[in-house]
Design an enzyme around this catalytic site. Structure first.
Site, PDB file in Angstrom:
ATOM      1  N   CYS A   2     -11.290  -5.667  -2.801  1.00 20.95           N
ATOM      2  CA  CYS A   2     -11.382  -6.863  -1.933  1.00 20.95           C
ATOM      3  C   CYS A   2      -9.970  -7.222  -0.750  1.00 20.95           C
ATOM      4  O   CYS A   2      -8.855  -7.013  -1.001  1.00 20.95           O
ATOM      5  CB  CYS A   2     -10.952  -8.212  -3.132  1.00 20.95           C
ATOM      6  SG  CYS A   2     -12.196  -8.580  -4.542  1.00 20.95           S
ATOM      7  N   LYS A 604     -12.019   0.750  -0.920  1.00 20.17           N
ATOM      8  CA  LYS A 604     -10.926   2.234  -0.302  1.00 20.17           C
ATOM      9  C   LYS A 604     -10.385   1.706  -1.439  1.00 20.17           C
ATOM     10  O   LYS A 604      -9.727   2.658  -1.675  1.00 20.17           O
ATOM     11  CB  LYS A 604     -10.642   1.438   0.737  1.00 20.17           C
ATOM     12  CG  LYS A 604      -9.593   2.302   1.183  1.00 20.17           C
ATOM     13  CD  LYS A 604      -9.899   3.322   2.208  1.00 20.17           C
ATOM     14  CE  LYS A 604      -8.950   4.915   2.185  1.00 20.17           C
ATOM     15  NZ  LYS A 604      -9.916   6.015   2.290  1.00 20.17           N
TER      16      LYS A 604
END
Ligand code: M6R
Length: 609
Positions: A2, A604
């Site tokens: 996020c 990621k």
């Protein structure tokens, strides 16, 4: 996982936030949202205006109305944890009166309990998220200031958070707080930014302040202040981000993955720069905080990481055993912390992480430190949580890595381990001649990487040849095995082709049953003492009509195809042998039309458990 971005100043906020979200999209990309403070009418505070959309930031951008003016706002791009990706579950979340807006990274562990309590008191929830409890807690807080309201709400919350809060009644400020999820303030001229990652800030300012866990901040257009969640003032010293805004762009490539693979010769040059000491055939690693006497006292080394960083750690452990003769092994940090590990005072622990944020690694470091262990970090992102939590360590200087799939950071991390192993070896029993041999090998790496990358067209052709495979086997022995594991992870992450990695020696103990023409094998075959053993494994596969793609130092007769890579020192060969397989995964995914930089279901930085 996020992304958060916020701005307060004099500029039109929506375009700034949308651009920031684009830069953070690699952290999560299933839904996005933006909230801004509207202009105040005479005597009345400006109402909050919000837009949210399931999908990518471009979907959100399309929904933002033309008239969406304001100079203060916060925004979020999400990777779902509580509740499916949807407009309702996208952040920001608002209270019933549309006065409080919150964006949140992390997980509130006691959300269900708080939700039940708030519902019993009449609060109506509009989403399934854990974050929404925070909004209602802030809205119900009795305190007079926004800072106190947020503090009061956070007292009820257990878990991790990086939050940014807007309140229509306090529209001259954004209040932010951090506990386990990064929050960085960007200091501008009569404007302030906040983000979960400097990537969203560097186009506007390189002066940043990274909050610590338990710290909060109030941002106003002209100034900011930081303080603890208990209320005491803290000293915030801005630092300058090392990288220019262009380093976060695609730089003429079609994807970040391709850009990052292509950058590896320069990246390796950077991790070597200024560290080699020819006089003593060793290297200097400034931040280790481990003097020669302490290094000699280390009896074991345990390396902890996740995913690609764990694989880099496996090669690191082998390098340490080979060059320094210290028993070493690597373990997934996510498993280590749950098995009540025996923490031995003579063991040196090393935490490996590209982002420096991976929750499982951070939690393992915290557990180790609590038990009195010494922990070093091998980290890419400067000033990140793991780098700060560790007792010392080294940065791998790969530069910003934006693609969700790690490539250049893997290579640089392994090179950083080679430097560390050489350093330890030369303090212990590695000879001057062997030290020099390894240094010469390290210096050859950038040119050899360029040589491998120059072979891209051939690798692309081979990728097309194997792209019809439903499943692939990757094999290697000892030094080649972690290379096989990493290559198999790369292929599955980016192409979604099922791939398995096995030590070549284990084939006959079971996986050989899978071999048939439709299940090709990628074999890592270095020219070292195990060459004949690897050839024998290829023989076994051929005898079962399996197709073989070898990565080797010379053409392999048993293989259908060979990608020939330049030979380095045996110990350093694994650094080079994985690089063509990054390109192989890339071109396979490209041929299959995959979303290369943002593979499905992934993000990621995994800042949650
Ligand atoms: O930031 P970290 O190195 O701690 O991340 C660890 C893993 O989540 C990461 O390597 C992941 O496996 C990547 N998607 C690999 O390409």
């Amino acid at each position: 996982m996020c992304g958060i971005v916020g701005y307060i100043g004099r500029r039109d906020v929506a375009p700034l936030l949308l651009e920031g979200l684009q830069r953070l999209e690699y952290r999560g990309y299933d839904s996005a949202g933006i909230v801004i403070t509207g202009k105040a009418a005479a005597g009345k505070p400006g109402a909050l205006k919000m837009v949210k959309a399931k999908g990518r930031v471009r979907e959100l951008e399309a929904k933002v109305p033309k008239r969406f003016a304001g100079t203060t706002g916060i925004a979020h791009t999400r990777w779902a944890t509580h509740g499916a990706p949807s407009d309702e579950n996208a952040h920001p979340h608002l209270d019933a009166e549309n006065k409080v807006a919150v964006v949140h990274n992390g997980i509130i562990d006691n959300a269900s309990e708080l939700r039940a309590r708030l519902t019993a008191d009449g609060t109506v929830f509009l989403s399934e998220t854990d974050t929404e409890v925070l909004v209602h807690l802030i809205a119900r807080a009795q305190a007079d200031t926004l800072e106190e309201k947020v503090r009061e709400a956070l007292r009820h919350v257990e878990g991790t958070y990086g939050i940014a809060v807007l309140h229509a009644d306090f529209n001259d400020r954004i209040v932010v707080a951090r506990n386990g999820s990064p929050v960085v303030l960007g200091i501008g001229e009569k404007e302030m930014f906040v983000a979960s990652d400097v990537a969203a800030l560097v186009a506007h300012t390189r002066q940043v302040v990274t909050l610590d866990d338990g710290e909060m901040a109030t941002l106003k257009a002209d100034d900011f202040r930081t303080y603890t969640t208990e209320g005491s003032t803290t000293t915030a010293t801005p630092t300058t981000v090392e990288w220019e805004a262009e380093s976060y762009d695609m730089g003429g490539h079609d994807t970040y993955m391709h850009k990052e693979i292509s950058e590896q010769a320069d990246a390796v040059d950077r991790v070597l720069r200024g560290r080699i000491d020819d006089r003593f055939s060793t290297v200097h690693l400034g931040g280790l905080n481990l003097d020669a006497r302490e290094a000699r006292g280390v009896r074991r080394i345990k390396i902890l990481g996740c995913g690609t960083s764990y694989h880099a750690g496996q090669i690191g452990a082998q390098l340490i055993e080979e060059l320094a003769r210290i028993p070493a092994d690597a373990e997934p940090a996510s498993e280590f912390r749950y098995r009540n590990p025996v923490v031995d005072p003579d063991t040196l622990y090393i935490a490996v992480s590209q982002s420096g944020e991976t929750y499982d690694v951070l939690a393992a470091v915290q557990e180790l430190k609590r038990k009195g262990a010494r922990v070093l970090g091998v980290v890419n992102v400067v000033g990140s949580a793991i780098a700060r939590e560790a007792d010392g360590g080294t940065y791998v200087h790969a530069g910003p890595e934006v693609c969700v799939v790690s490539t250049k950071c893997f290579t640089n991390t392994v090179v950083a381990f080679a430097l560390f192993a050489l350093h330890l070896g030369r303090i212990r029993d590695l000879s001057v001649a062997d030290g020099k041999r390894i240094i010469d090998g390290l210096r050859r790496l950038p040119e050899q990487i360029s040589e491998i990358l120059a072979n891209e067209d051939e690798i692309k052709r081979l990728a097309a040849e194997y792209a019809d495979a439903k499943s692939m086997m990757f094999i290697g022995r000892v030094r080649g095995y972690p290379v096989a594991r990493e290559a198999s992870l790369k292929l599955k992450e980016v192409s979604y082709i099922h791939a398995e990695a096995y030590p070549a020696s284990e084939l006959k103990h079971g996986p050989l049953a899978l071999i048939e023409p439709a299940m090709p094998t990628v074999a890592i075959v270095p020219d070292d003492d195990l060459l004949e053993k690897n050839r024998a494994a290829m023989e076994e596969i051929k005898a079962r009509s399996g197709r073989i793609l070898a990565v080797a130092h010379q053409v392999q007769e048993k293989a259908d195809h060979t990608i020939v890579v330049p030979k380095n020192e045996n110990e350093l060969d694994p650094i080079l042998m994985g690089i063509p397989l990054q390109l192989f995964a890339y071109h396979t995914a490209l041929a299959m039309g995959r979303d290369i930089d943002k593979p499905r279901n992934l993000a990621k930085s995994v800042t949650v458990e």
